[in-house]
Design an enzyme around this catalytic site. Sequence first.
Site, short mmCIF file in Angstrom:
data_model
loop_
_atom_site.label_atom_id
_atom_site.label_comp_id
_atom_site.label_asym_id
_atom_site.label_seq_id
_atom_site.Cartn_x
_atom_site.Cartn_y
_atom_site.Cartn_z
N HIS A 151 7.28 7.09 -27.94
CA HIS A 151 6.32 8.03 -27.39
C HIS A 151 6.56 9.45 -27.91
CE1 HIS A 151 3.66 10.05 -24.59
NE2 HIS A 151 4.65 10.76 -24.12
N ARG A 190 0.81 -1.23 0.00
CA ARG A 190 0.00 0.00 0.00
C ARG A 190 0.84 1.28 0.00
NH1 ARG A 190 -2.88 -3.65 3.26
NH2 ARG A 190 -4.91 -4.19 2.35
N GLU A 244 9.27 16.44 -26.14
CA GLU A 244 8.72 16.95 -24.89
C GLU A 244 9.32 18.31 -24.53
OE1 GLU A 244 6.19 15.79 -23.40
OE2 GLU A 244 6.05 13.64 -23.77
N GLU A 254 -3.97 16.83 -11.89
CA GLU A 254 -4.49 17.14 -13.22
C GLU A 254 -5.99 17.47 -13.20
OE1 GLU A 254 -4.45 14.73 -17.26
OE2 GLU A 254 -2.40 15.20 -16.62
N LYS A 263 3.23 10.97 -12.04
CA LYS A 263 2.35 10.13 -12.84
C LYS A 263 3.01 8.77 -13.01
CE LYS A 263 -0.53 13.04 -15.80
NZ LYS A 263 -0.85 13.35 -17.22
N ARG A 273 -2.67 21.29 -15.17
CA ARG A 273 -1.65 20.29 -15.52
C ARG A 273 -1.94 19.60 -16.85
NH1 ARG A 273 1.21 15.63 -11.72
NH2 ARG A 273 2.34 14.64 -13.42
N HIS A 325 -0.64 14.85 -27.07
CA HIS A 325 -0.68 13.50 -26.52
C HIS A 325 -1.96 12.75 -26.88
CE1 HIS A 325 2.81 14.92 -24.41
NE2 HIS A 325 2.93 13.83 -23.70
N ASN A 362 -0.19 17.85 -21.82
CA ASN A 362 -0.52 16.79 -22.77
C ASN A 362 -0.69 17.30 -24.20
OD1 ASN A 362 -0.74 14.45 -20.97
ND2 ASN A 362 -2.41 15.59 -20.04
N LYS A 370 7.67 22.20 -15.60
CA LYS A 370 6.79 21.13 -15.13
C LYS A 370 6.58 21.20 -13.63
CE LYS A 370 5.43 16.41 -15.62
NZ LYS A 370 5.60 15.11 -16.31
N HIS A 386 -1.17 9.43 -28.44
CA HIS A 386 -1.52 8.15 -27.82
C HIS A 386 -2.35 7.30 -28.76
CE1 HIS A 386 -0.97 9.68 -23.39
NE2 HIS A 386 0.17 9.49 -24.02
#
Length: 366
Positions: A262, A118, A182, A234, A140, A238, A245, A242, A224, A249
Site C-alpha cells: 500500500h 451489531r 504515509e 470524511e 476507518k 479528512r 491514494h 488521501n 491525524k 489504489h
Amino acid sequence: MQQLTVDLGERSYPIYIGSELLQKTDLFAPHISSRRVAIVCNETVAPLYLDRVKHALAENEQTVIVLPDGEQHKHWETLQLIFDGLLADRHDRKTTLIALGGGVIGDMVGFAAACYQRGVNFIQVPTTLLSQVDSSVGGKTGINHPLGKNMIGAFYQPQAVVIDTATLATLPPRELSAGLAEVIKYGLIYDADFLTWLEQNMQRLMSLDEQALSYAIERSCAIKAEIVAQDEREAGLRAILNLGHTFGHAIETEQGYGAWLHGEAVAAGMVMALQMSCLLGNISDVDVQRGIRLIRQAGLPVVPPATMSVADFLQHMAVDKKNVDGKIRLVLLEQLGRAVVTSDYPANVLQQCLSEDYGALVGMQD
C-alpha cells in the site's frame, strides 16, 4: 511513554506510544469491559508478539484467531474466519477484540467489531509503521473488493490504540519504507516544518533510530487525530489524508492486491499528485523534485507501473470513495504543507498527468 487523544466527545480514546508496551496490562485493562477477549493476528505476527499480548491479558478469558498474512487476503472469506472464531467460542456483546498486526489486520478486525452482534469493542495494537502512523487511528475499517480497494467497510472507532515502537525492530525494510510513505504524506498535506524535519532526518528513520521514529510516529498521529476530530466521517477535511491514494489504489487494484505494498503505491501516487499540482500551477517544478527526492530517500518507488495505461488508471479511479456525481475528486497541493480536495480541474490536465513520462521526470535528479 507519550499519550495523545482522539477527541470525539464521549467516544474519545487514547493513543499510547512507547517502547515495550505490549506486555503492559494497565494499558489494556481500562478499555476491556468484560473477561472475554479475542486476539486476532496473522501467521507472521503470531510467533513474534502473540505471547506478549496474551501475558498482558492473562486475567482475561482469551480466544486466539490467526489469519493468513497479506493484502491479498483482505476479503470476505478471511473476515468470516473472525466471525467463525467468535461464534465457536460464544462471544457476546461485551467481548473486546484485539487487533494485533499491521493495517490489514486492523482494518479487518475493526470491521468485524463493527458487525459482530451489531457492534463490540476493539483495541488497535499496530505492529507496522504504516499501521502505527495511519490506519490504526481514525476508525476507518473495511475489506477490499476485486473492483476497488477498501470499498466495503464502516467508520468504527477503537477503544484505544497501543503503539509499541519496539515492534519495528522486526519489520522488513520494504515494510518500513511503505510506512514512511504515509509519514511523508503528513508533511506534504499539513505541516511544512515536519516535511523539512523529514528531509533532515530520513537516514535516521531508515536506520531505525528510536528517538527519530518516536517523534515521527507521534507527530503523524497528532496530525491525524487533529484532522479526525474535526471530520470523523470524511465529509470534507479528512479527505486530504488521501494524498496519492486515488492514483495509488488504482495501482494496487490493477496490479493485484499485494503485488505493490500500500505504501509503495501511495508513494508513486503522491508523485503523480505532486505533478498534477504543478501542472495546475499550484506548486513549482522545484517543489515536485523536492518531494520526489524525499520519497526516493525513503526507499520508495516514484514511477507508476509502465504497464498501466491512462485508461487503466481512469477505470479504477472512477471507483473511489471520494468521488461525487461521477466526478473524480483528487487530493492536490495548494502549496507544500497545504492540501485541497477538488474535482474542479480541466480534464486535459488529468490526462496529461496520467500520460506523463515519470521515468524522465525522476531522471532529472540523476
